[in-house]
Write a protein that holds these residues in place. Structure first.
Motif, PDB file in Angstrom:
ATOM      1  N   LYS A  78     -75.979-104.003   7.582  1.00  0.00           N
ATOM      2  CA  LYS A  78     -75.426-103.029   6.647  1.00  0.00           C
ATOM      3  C   LYS A  78     -76.538-102.463   5.758  1.00  0.00           C
ATOM      4  O   LYS A  78     -76.521-101.296   5.380  1.00  0.00           O
ATOM      5  CB  LYS A  78     -74.345-103.694   5.796  1.00  0.00           C
ATOM      6  CG  LYS A  78     -73.640-102.735   4.862  1.00  0.00           C
ATOM      7  CD  LYS A  78     -72.532-103.445   4.103  1.00  0.00           C
ATOM      8  CE  LYS A  78     -71.756-102.466   3.264  1.00  0.00           C
ATOM      9  NZ  LYS A  78     -72.327-102.177   1.979  1.00  0.00           N
ATOM     10  N   ARG A  79     -77.538-103.275   5.447  1.00  0.00           N
ATOM     11  CA  ARG A  79     -78.649-102.847   4.600  1.00  0.00           C
ATOM     12  C   ARG A  79     -79.399-101.690   5.233  1.00  0.00           C
ATOM     13  O   ARG A  79     -79.756-100.727   4.567  1.00  0.00           O
ATOM     14  CB  ARG A  79     -79.594-104.040   4.338  1.00  0.00           C
ATOM     15  CG  ARG A  79     -80.915-103.724   3.683  1.00  0.00           C
ATOM     16  CD  ARG A  79     -80.869-103.005   2.334  1.00  0.00           C
ATOM     17  NE  ARG A  79     -79.854-103.404   1.432  1.00  0.00           N
ATOM     18  CZ  ARG A  79     -79.270-102.580   0.547  1.00  0.00           C
ATOM     19  NH1 ARG A  79     -79.650-101.305   0.450  1.00  0.00           N
ATOM     20  NH2 ARG A  79     -78.324-102.988  -0.253  1.00  0.00           N
ATOM     21  N   ARG A  81     -78.263 -99.466   7.386  1.00  0.00           N
ATOM     22  CA  ARG A  81     -77.381 -98.295   7.284  1.00  0.00           C
ATOM     23  C   ARG A  81     -77.431 -97.732   5.860  1.00  0.00           C
ATOM     24  O   ARG A  81     -77.535 -96.524   5.663  1.00  0.00           O
ATOM     25  CB  ARG A  81     -75.952 -98.690   7.667  1.00  0.00           C
ATOM     26  CG  ARG A  81     -74.953 -97.552   7.588  1.00  0.00           C
ATOM     27  CD  ARG A  81     -73.539 -98.075   7.914  1.00  0.00           C
ATOM     28  NE  ARG A  81     -72.561 -97.027   7.757  1.00  0.00           N
ATOM     29  CZ  ARG A  81     -71.969 -96.706   6.615  1.00  0.00           C
ATOM     30  NH1 ARG A  81     -72.261 -97.339   5.506  1.00  0.00           N
ATOM     31  NH2 ARG A  81     -71.080 -95.738   6.580  1.00  0.00           N
ATOM     32  N   SER A  82     -77.401 -98.599   4.858  1.00  0.00           N
ATOM     33  CA  SER A  82     -77.478 -98.161   3.456  1.00  0.00           C
ATOM     34  C   SER A  82     -78.811 -97.490   3.162  1.00  0.00           C
ATOM     35  O   SER A  82     -78.858 -96.494   2.436  1.00  0.00           O
ATOM     36  CB  SER A  82     -77.285 -99.349   2.505  1.00  0.00           C
ATOM     37  OG  SER A  82     -75.991 -99.859   2.628  1.00  0.00           O
ATOM     38  N   ASN A  83     -79.900 -98.013   3.728  1.00  0.00           N
ATOM     39  CA  ASN A  83     -81.209 -97.391   3.524  1.00  0.00           C
ATOM     40  C   ASN A  83     -81.238 -95.987   4.110  1.00  0.00           C
ATOM     41  O   ASN A  83     -81.819 -95.070   3.522  1.00  0.00           O
ATOM     42  CB  ASN A  83     -82.325 -98.249   4.123  1.00  0.00           C
ATOM     43  CG  ASN A  83     -82.579 -99.504   3.325  1.00  0.00           C
ATOM     44  OD1 ASN A  83     -82.250 -99.577   2.142  1.00  0.00           O
ATOM     45  ND2 ASN A  83     -83.147-100.501   3.969  1.00  0.00           N
ATOM     46  N   ILE A  85     -78.687 -93.938   4.413  1.00  0.00           N
ATOM     47  CA  ILE A  85     -77.895 -93.112   3.501  1.00  0.00           C
ATOM     48  C   ILE A  85     -78.690 -92.816   2.228  1.00  0.00           C
ATOM     49  O   ILE A  85     -78.736 -91.676   1.766  1.00  0.00           O
ATOM     50  CB  ILE A  85     -76.554 -93.803   3.179  1.00  0.00           C
ATOM     51  CG1 ILE A  85     -75.678 -93.820   4.445  1.00  0.00           C
ATOM     52  CG2 ILE A  85     -75.842 -93.113   2.014  1.00  0.00           C
ATOM     53  CD1 ILE A  85     -74.488 -94.745   4.361  1.00  0.00           C
ATOM     54  N   ASN A  86     -79.346 -93.835   1.667  1.00  0.00           N
ATOM     55  CA  ASN A  86     -80.110 -93.634   0.431  1.00  0.00           C
ATOM     56  C   ASN A  86     -81.258 -92.646   0.613  1.00  0.00           C
ATOM     57  O   ASN A  86     -81.675 -91.997  -0.343  1.00  0.00           O
ATOM     58  CB  ASN A  86     -80.635 -94.966  -0.101  1.00  0.00           C
ATOM     59  CG  ASN A  86     -79.525 -95.825  -0.654  1.00  0.00           C
ATOM     60  OD1 ASN A  86     -78.437 -95.350  -0.955  1.00  0.00           O
ATOM     61  ND2 ASN A  86     -79.781 -97.116  -0.771  1.00  0.00           N
ATOM     62  N   GLU A 144     -71.605 -92.546  -1.314  1.00  0.00           N
ATOM     63  CA  GLU A 144     -72.442 -92.364  -0.123  1.00  0.00           C
ATOM     64  C   GLU A 144     -72.378 -90.919   0.369  1.00  0.00           C
ATOM     65  O   GLU A 144     -73.400 -90.336   0.729  1.00  0.00           O
ATOM     66  CB  GLU A 144     -72.017 -93.322   0.991  1.00  0.00           C
ATOM     67  CG  GLU A 144     -72.368 -94.760   0.720  1.00  0.00           C
ATOM     68  CD  GLU A 144     -71.790 -95.728   1.730  1.00  0.00           C
ATOM     69  OE1 GLU A 144     -72.420 -96.779   1.955  1.00  0.00           O
ATOM     70  OE2 GLU A 144     -70.709 -95.452   2.306  1.00  0.00           O
TER      71      GLU A 144
END
Length: 161
Positions: A78-79, A81-83, A85-86, A144
């Motif tokens: 998940k990290r 994927r979050s990176n 998006i960020n 997001e």
């Protein structure tokens, strides 16, 4: 890396001089009407990206080279994927197999993201062939969606202040 740099330079040239070259040819071949804003960038395709110690660097380096998305069958963490998006990149999912040098045309991205959509109509232009496909993203939170729409987490915070 060389291909990503060339695509990024093509996007800079497009912003200055308008759409042309192989990308305009691909758009015409796919029968896509260009309405509104257009963005050209590279993408990474992998079966299960985001495993290992360089998860943040992978996303940031890709973005600096003009990356706009990853396409995966699933994301390892998940990290990662979050990176993505960020950094303002789209974490697409697809069951299709992509090939090096495919040109993927995704329409109505910003509107779909801003309205909470998770499914995107796309066309793969591969040599003389045009293949219809669907790309999805796992459900995105309102924050997001806003981060992606603003281009990255830094722009998101800048707009809030």
């Amino acid at each position: 890396m060389g291909k990503a740099k060339n695509i990024f330079q093509g996007e800079l040239d497009r912003r200055k001089n308008g759409l042309g070259g192989e990308y305009l040819d691909a758009v015409k071949k796919a029968g896509v009407q260009l309405n509104g804003s257009v963005s050209i960038g590279s993408g990474v395709y992998a079966v299960k990206p985001g495993d290992g110690s360089a998860r943040e660097q992978a996303a940031s380096c890709q973005r600096v080279l003009g990356g706009v998305c990853n396409i995966a069958k699933e994301y390892a963490t998940k990290r990662y994927r979050s990176n993505l998006i960020n950094w303002g990149m789209l974490p697409f999912l697809s069951a299709d197999n992509f090939q090096k040098d495919d040109i993927i045309i995704v329409t109505d991205v910003k509107n779909t993201i801003e309205n909470g959509g998770c499914e995107f109509t796309a066309k793969i232009v591969r040599n003389d062939e045009v293949i219809d496909t669907k790309l999805t993203v796992d459900a995105l939170t309102a924050d997001e969606r806003d981060i992606i729409s603003k281009g990255c987490l830094i722009n998101y915070y800048k707009a809030k202040n």
